[in-house]
Design an enzyme around this catalytic site. Structure first.
Site, short mmCIF file in Angstrom:
data_model
loop_
_atom_site.label_atom_id
_atom_site.label_comp_id
_atom_site.label_asym_id
_atom_site.label_seq_id
_atom_site.Cartn_x
_atom_site.Cartn_y
_atom_site.Cartn_z
N ASP A 54 0.80 -1.26 0.19
CA ASP A 54 0.08 -0.05 0.10
C ASP A 54 0.98 1.33 -0.10
OD1 ASP A 54 -2.38 1.76 0.71
OD2 ASP A 54 -1.43 1.79 2.81
N ASN A 106 -4.00 9.61 -6.87
CA ASN A 106 -2.76 10.33 -6.88
C ASN A 106 -1.57 9.78 -6.83
OD1 ASN A 106 -4.02 13.28 -7.06
ND2 ASN A 106 -4.89 12.66 -5.06
N ASP A 139 -0.21 5.31 0.95
CA ASP A 139 -0.45 5.96 1.96
C ASP A 139 -0.38 5.42 3.42
OD1 ASP A 139 -0.95 8.23 0.30
OD2 ASP A 139 -3.00 7.47 -0.10
P1 B16 Z 1 -7.20 10.10 -3.59
P2 B16 Z 1 -4.05 3.87 -0.06
C1 B16 Z 1 -5.94 5.77 0.02
O1 B16 Z 1 -4.52 5.33 -0.37
C2 B16 Z 1 -5.97 6.57 1.13
O2 B16 Z 1 -5.56 5.58 2.45
C3 B16 Z 1 -7.26 6.99 1.61
O3 B16 Z 1 -7.36 7.63 2.69
C4 B16 Z 1 -7.78 7.66 0.19
O4 B16 Z 1 -9.30 8.47 0.54
C5 B16 Z 1 -7.64 7.06 -1.06
O5 B16 Z 1 -6.41 6.64 -1.21
C6 B16 Z 1 -7.93 7.95 -2.24
O6 B16 Z 1 -7.25 8.85 -2.43
O7 B16 Z 1 -8.26 11.03 -3.11
O8 B16 Z 1 -5.92 10.72 -3.69
O9 B16 Z 1 -7.78 9.46 -4.92
O10 B16 Z 1 -3.73 3.91 1.32
O11 B16 Z 1 -4.53 2.70 -0.71
O12 B16 Z 1 -2.52 4.17 -0.90
MG MG Z 2 -2.96 3.24 3.54
#
Ligand code: B16
Ligand code: MG
Length: 213
Positions: free
Chosen positions: A7, A116, A9
């Site tokens: 993962d 992102n 984030d």
């Molecule tokens: P975005 P991961 C996730 O990333 C985040 O943990 C989550 O908090 C966020 O809402 C989601 O990505 C979507 O992100 O708004 O940038 O598309 O933990 O799966 O790397």
């Molecule tokens: Mg995460």
């Protein structure tokens, strides 16, 4: 173990903090109390589902168009944060772990719900470490659905039971287990107790630990 899928984030870099700050700003504008504890429920889930959780905390219901507008505003603030990121924000031990895995012929994948994710990887100069990348633009169902990890395994040409996932979110651990993979959680055992093993930081993970899982 054929492949290890990470993962982004909260595992490789603390963008989870930036998501929290941007959501908190939006919640404040909407007059909704939004704490770090509430934020745990947002980790790993998609942008629009995160907004739905925040709106439900405030008992607010909005049209699809209004929600799209708010989600876009939050994303703009989040993008401002990530555009200022530097490679020194990568968690200690992450790059050494990727190198260690490659040295042992283990494929390294990324599975992030974030749309992102590629921008973050570029800012951190991390793209070259991954044999396959699946981000939020490539999936229909976000974690806890297993789709994202199954897609990553396919790209890595590995069977799910030959893959190990590293995750910091409850939704992410559930997603990995539902995909039929083993999972190392980064965080607290209270929150991530379903994972096969829990550590408090990526620097505690090594090839040896993963191999014996
Ligand atoms: P975005 P991961 C996730 O990333 C985040 O943990 C989550 O908090 C966020 O809402 C989601 O990505 C979507 O992100 O708004 O940038 O598309 O933990 O799966 O790397
Ligand atoms: Mg995460």
């Amino acid at each position: 173990m054929i492949a290890c899928i990470f993962d982004l984030d909260g595992v490789i870099v603390d963008t989870a903090r930036y998501h929290f700050l941007a959501w908190q700003k939006l919640a404040k504008e909407l007059g909704i109390n939004f704490s770090e504890a509430d934020n745990e429920r947002l980790k790993g889930v998609s942008r629009i589902e995160s907004l739905n959780i925040i709106l439900s905390l405030g008992g607010i219901s909005l049209s699809y168009e209004e929600k799209e507008k708010l989600a876009t505003r939050k994303n703009q603030w989040f993008v401002d944060y990530i555009m200022a990121m530097k490679p020194d924000e990568i968690f200690a031990g992450a790059k050494a772990l990727f190198d260690d895995l490659h040295r042992h012929q283990i494929k390294v994948g990324l599975a992030s719900s974030s749309k992102n994710a590629r921008t973050v990887l570029a800012k951190l100069e991390l793209e070259k470490y991954f044999d396959a990348i699946v981000d939020g633009t490539m999936i229909e169902n976000s974690k806890p659905d297993p789709e994202i990890f199954l897609k990553a395994a396919k790209l890595l040409q590995a069977n799910p039971d030959d893959c190990i996932v590293v995750e910091d979110a409850e939704a992410g651990v559930e997603s990995a287990l539902r995909a039929g993979m083993r999972c190392v959680g980064i965080g607290s055992t209270e929150q991530l107790g379903k994972a096969n093993h829990v550590v408090d930081h990526i620097k505690k993970i090594s090839y040896e630990l993963l191999k014996n899982l």
